[in-house]
Scaffold this motif. Structure first.
Motif, PDB file in Angstrom:
ATOM      1  N   VAL A   1      11.699   5.339  -7.992  1.00 42.71           N
ATOM      2  CA  VAL A   1      12.780   5.043  -7.060  1.00 42.71           C
ATOM      3  C   VAL A   1      13.372   6.350  -6.555  1.00 42.71           C
ATOM      4  O   VAL A   1      13.654   7.267  -7.329  1.00 42.71           O
ATOM      5  CB  VAL A   1      13.879   4.188  -7.724  1.00 42.71           C
ATOM      6  N   ASP A   2      13.536   6.442  -5.239  1.00 39.05           N
ATOM      7  CA  ASP A   2      14.109   7.632  -4.611  1.00 39.05           C
ATOM      8  C   ASP A   2      15.080   7.191  -3.526  1.00 39.05           C
ATOM      9  O   ASP A   2      14.684   6.485  -2.600  1.00 39.05           O
ATOM     10  CB  ASP A   2      13.001   8.503  -3.998  1.00 39.05           C
ATOM     11  N   ASN A   3      16.344   7.581  -3.646  1.00 40.63           N
ATOM     12  CA  ASN A   3      17.352   7.224  -2.665  1.00 40.63           C
ATOM     13  C   ASN A   3      17.347   5.729  -2.351  1.00 40.63           C
ATOM     14  O   ASN A   3      17.458   5.312  -1.197  1.00 40.63           O
ATOM     15  CB  ASN A   3      17.165   8.042  -1.382  1.00 40.63           C
ATOM     16  N   GLY A   4      17.201   4.939  -3.389  1.00 41.54           N
ATOM     17  CA  GLY A   4      17.227   3.500  -3.231  1.00 41.54           C
ATOM     18  C   GLY A   4      15.922   2.876  -2.780  1.00 41.54           C
ATOM     19  O   GLY A   4      15.838   1.659  -2.629  1.00 41.54           O
ATOM     20  N   VAL A   5      14.899   3.690  -2.565  1.00 38.11           N
ATOM     21  CA  VAL A   5      13.600   3.188  -2.121  1.00 38.11           C
ATOM     22  C   VAL A   5      12.635   3.192  -3.298  1.00 38.11           C
ATOM     23  O   VAL A   5      12.448   4.208  -3.965  1.00 38.11           O
ATOM     24  CB  VAL A   5      13.023   4.060  -0.988  1.00 38.11           C
ATOM     25  N   SER A   6      12.007   2.056  -3.548  1.00 38.57           N
ATOM     26  CA  SER A   6      10.975   1.957  -4.573  1.00 38.57           C
ATOM     27  C   SER A   6       9.628   2.233  -3.917  1.00 38.57           C
ATOM     28  O   SER A   6       9.300   1.638  -2.892  1.00 38.57           O
ATOM     29  CB  SER A   6      10.993   0.559  -5.200  1.00 38.57           C
ATOM     30  N   TYR A   7       8.865   3.152  -4.502  1.00 36.73           N
ATOM     31  CA  TYR A   7       7.583   3.505  -3.901  1.00 36.73           C
ATOM     32  C   TYR A   7       6.534   3.685  -4.988  1.00 36.73           C
ATOM     33  O   TYR A   7       6.845   3.870  -6.165  1.00 36.73           O
ATOM     34  CB  TYR A   7       7.706   4.794  -3.069  1.00 36.73           C
ATOM     35  N   ARG A   8       5.270   3.624  -4.581  1.00 32.98           N
ATOM     36  CA  ARG A   8       4.165   3.788  -5.517  1.00 32.98           C
ATOM     37  C   ARG A   8       4.035   5.266  -5.892  1.00 32.98           C
ATOM     38  O   ARG A   8       3.865   6.119  -5.029  1.00 32.98           O
ATOM     39  CB  ARG A   8       2.862   3.279  -4.903  1.00 32.98           C
TER      40      ARG A   8
ATOM     41  N   GLU B   1       9.479   0.741   9.131  1.00 35.04           N
ATOM     42  CA  GLU B   1      10.666   1.352   8.560  1.00 35.04           C
ATOM     43  C   GLU B   1      10.299   2.346   7.461  1.00 35.04           C
ATOM     44  O   GLU B   1       9.272   2.208   6.789  1.00 35.04           O
ATOM     45  CB  GLU B   1      11.597   0.279   7.987  1.00 35.04           C
ATOM     46  N   GLY B   2      11.148   3.346   7.281  1.00 33.77           N
ATOM     47  CA  GLY B   2      10.956   4.285   6.195  1.00 33.77           C
ATOM     48  C   GLY B   2      10.996   3.557   4.863  1.00 33.77           C
ATOM     49  O   GLY B   2      11.778   2.633   4.674  1.00 33.77           O
ATOM     50  N   GLY B   3      10.120   3.973   3.957  1.00 36.80           N
ATOM     51  CA  GLY B   3      10.062   3.348   2.649  1.00 36.80           C
ATOM     52  C   GLY B   3       9.032   2.255   2.543  1.00 36.80           C
ATOM     53  O   GLY B   3       8.710   1.810   1.438  1.00 36.80           O
ATOM     54  N   SER B   4       8.477   1.813   3.673  1.00 34.62           N
ATOM     55  CA  SER B   4       7.415   0.816   3.625  1.00 34.62           C
ATOM     56  C   SER B   4       6.156   1.449   3.047  1.00 34.62           C
ATOM     57  O   SER B   4       5.813   2.590   3.384  1.00 34.62           O
ATOM     58  CB  SER B   4       7.112   0.287   5.029  1.00 34.62           C
ATOM     59  N   PRO B   5       5.414   0.730   2.194  1.00 41.07           N
ATOM     60  CA  PRO B   5       4.161   1.278   1.656  1.00 41.07           C
ATOM     61  C   PRO B   5       3.100   1.476   2.728  1.00 41.07           C
ATOM     62  O   PRO B   5       2.082   2.118   2.473  1.00 41.07           O
ATOM     63  CB  PRO B   5       3.726   0.225   0.631  1.00 41.07           C
ATOM     64  N   LYS B   6       3.337   0.955   3.932  1.00 41.59           N
ATOM     65  CA  LYS B   6       2.394   1.132   5.040  1.00 41.59           C
ATOM     66  C   LYS B   6       2.814   2.259   5.988  1.00 41.59           C
ATOM     67  O   LYS B   6       2.111   2.527   6.965  1.00 41.59           O
ATOM     68  CB  LYS B   6       2.254  -0.171   5.824  1.00 41.59           C
ATOM     69  N   ASN B   7       3.927   2.915   5.714  1.00 40.92           N
ATOM     70  CA  ASN B   7       4.396   3.993   6.591  1.00 40.92           C
ATOM     71  C   ASN B   7       3.597   5.268   6.298  1.00 40.92           C
ATOM     72  O   ASN B   7       3.678   5.813   5.189  1.00 40.92           O
ATOM     73  CB  ASN B   7       5.888   4.240   6.367  1.00 40.92           C
TER      74      ASN B   7
ATOM     75  N   ALA C   1       7.459   9.904   2.067  1.00 37.25           N
ATOM     76  CA  ALA C   1       8.840  10.011   1.593  1.00 37.25           C
ATOM     77  C   ALA C   1       9.720  10.978   2.380  1.00 37.25           C
ATOM     78  O   ALA C   1      10.940  10.812   2.407  1.00 37.25           O
ATOM     79  CB  ALA C   1       8.840  10.432   0.120  1.00 37.25           C
ATOM     80  N   ARG C   2       9.135  11.978   2.994  1.00 39.92           N
ATOM     81  CA  ARG C   2       9.930  13.015   3.656  1.00 39.92           C
ATOM     82  C   ARG C   2       9.180  13.565   4.867  1.00 39.92           C
ATOM     83  O   ARG C   2       7.948  13.553   4.916  1.00 39.92           O
ATOM     84  CB  ARG C   2      10.211  14.196   2.716  1.00 39.92           C
ATOM     85  N   ALA C   3       9.953  14.093   5.821  1.00 39.41           N
ATOM     86  CA  ALA C   3       9.384  14.855   6.934  1.00 39.41           C
ATOM     87  C   ALA C   3      10.260  16.079   7.157  1.00 39.41           C
ATOM     88  O   ALA C   3      11.482  15.965   7.234  1.00 39.41           O
ATOM     89  CB  ALA C   3       9.321  14.014   8.202  1.00 39.41           C
TER      90      ALA C   3
END
Length: 219
Positions: A37-44, A136-142, A146-148
């Motif tokens: 979890v990063d800044n409220g976003v759950s990611y793989r 949207e940012g945080g989507s596993p398809k984006n 996590a950052r730019a």
């Protein structure tokens, strides 16, 4: 944050590579290990047990005439260095541009985004009508991860970025349309360490530079 055409092209390539517009799926389930979890976003989270040690973030001995805090990218060897004190640097494995898409030069990081939104341009959507209006940012398809971190030269956006990726296996390869890809965990780390105005230099190959070029010895 508006995206340049080059960034859209990069995003589209990653989007296709992840199997989202009919391309082969490059990111296998084994590339990931659980979630974080990063800044409220759950990611793989990246499965670093499957990653060659040389691509993992590490502190190395590093000799350079560049000031402390400068980011230096060796595109041929697929490493990004953040210069630290006492002749050391944090070294990150990266994915770089394919032949014909590479960019070299000096720039500064003039903008940064957490979990950037990806919006394909109209011309891309015309060629690929199945593309969504945006992701949207945080989507596993984006494809931007996590950052730019946006690279500008003389106050002008170069169109190139340091950013995360949804395809960990692309690190250590020539895979992008010019931008520098990082593991999401490394993009998060670099984002935290680089304030706005950080100097960056993208080199074609360290060994091809002048005599004062950086020399690297892994600890």
């Amino acid at each position: 944050m508006e995206w340049t055409r080059r960034e859209f092209v990069l995003g589209g390539a990653a989007f296709a590579g992840a199997g989202l517009i009919g391309g082969p799926a490059l990111a296998a389930a084994s590339d990931f290990a659980g979630t974080a979890v990063d800044n409220g976003v759950s990611y793989r989270s990246t499965n670093f047990a499957r990653i060659d040690k040389k691509w993992r973030r590490q502190v190395v001995k590093y000799f350079s005439s560049e000031p402390v805090g400068t980011v230096v990218v060796d595109t041929r060897n697929h490493f990004l260095y953040l210069i630290m004190e006492n002749k050391t640097a944090i070294r990150y494995g990266v994915g770089v541009g394919k032949d014909g898409f590479k960019w070299y030069g000096r720039a500064t990081i003039d903008a940064k985004t957490l979990w950037p939104k990806w919006t394909p341009p109209a011309e891309m959507r015309k060629r690929n009508p199945d593309l969504p209006d945006s992701i949207e940012g945080g989507s596993p398809k984006n494809p931007l991860g996590a950052r730019a971190l946006y690279l500008h030269a003389d106050g002008v956006d170069t169109g190139y970025r340091f950013h995360g990726t949804i395809v960990p296996s692309s690190i250590g390869t020539d895979a992008s349309s010019g931008c520098i890809r990082m593991f999401n965990e490394d993009a998060i780390d670099l984002y935290q360490r680089c304030p706005i105005g950080t100097a960056a230099q993208v080199l074609p190959h360290i060994a091809d530079q002048a005599g004062d070029a950086p020399q690297v010895a892994v600890e």
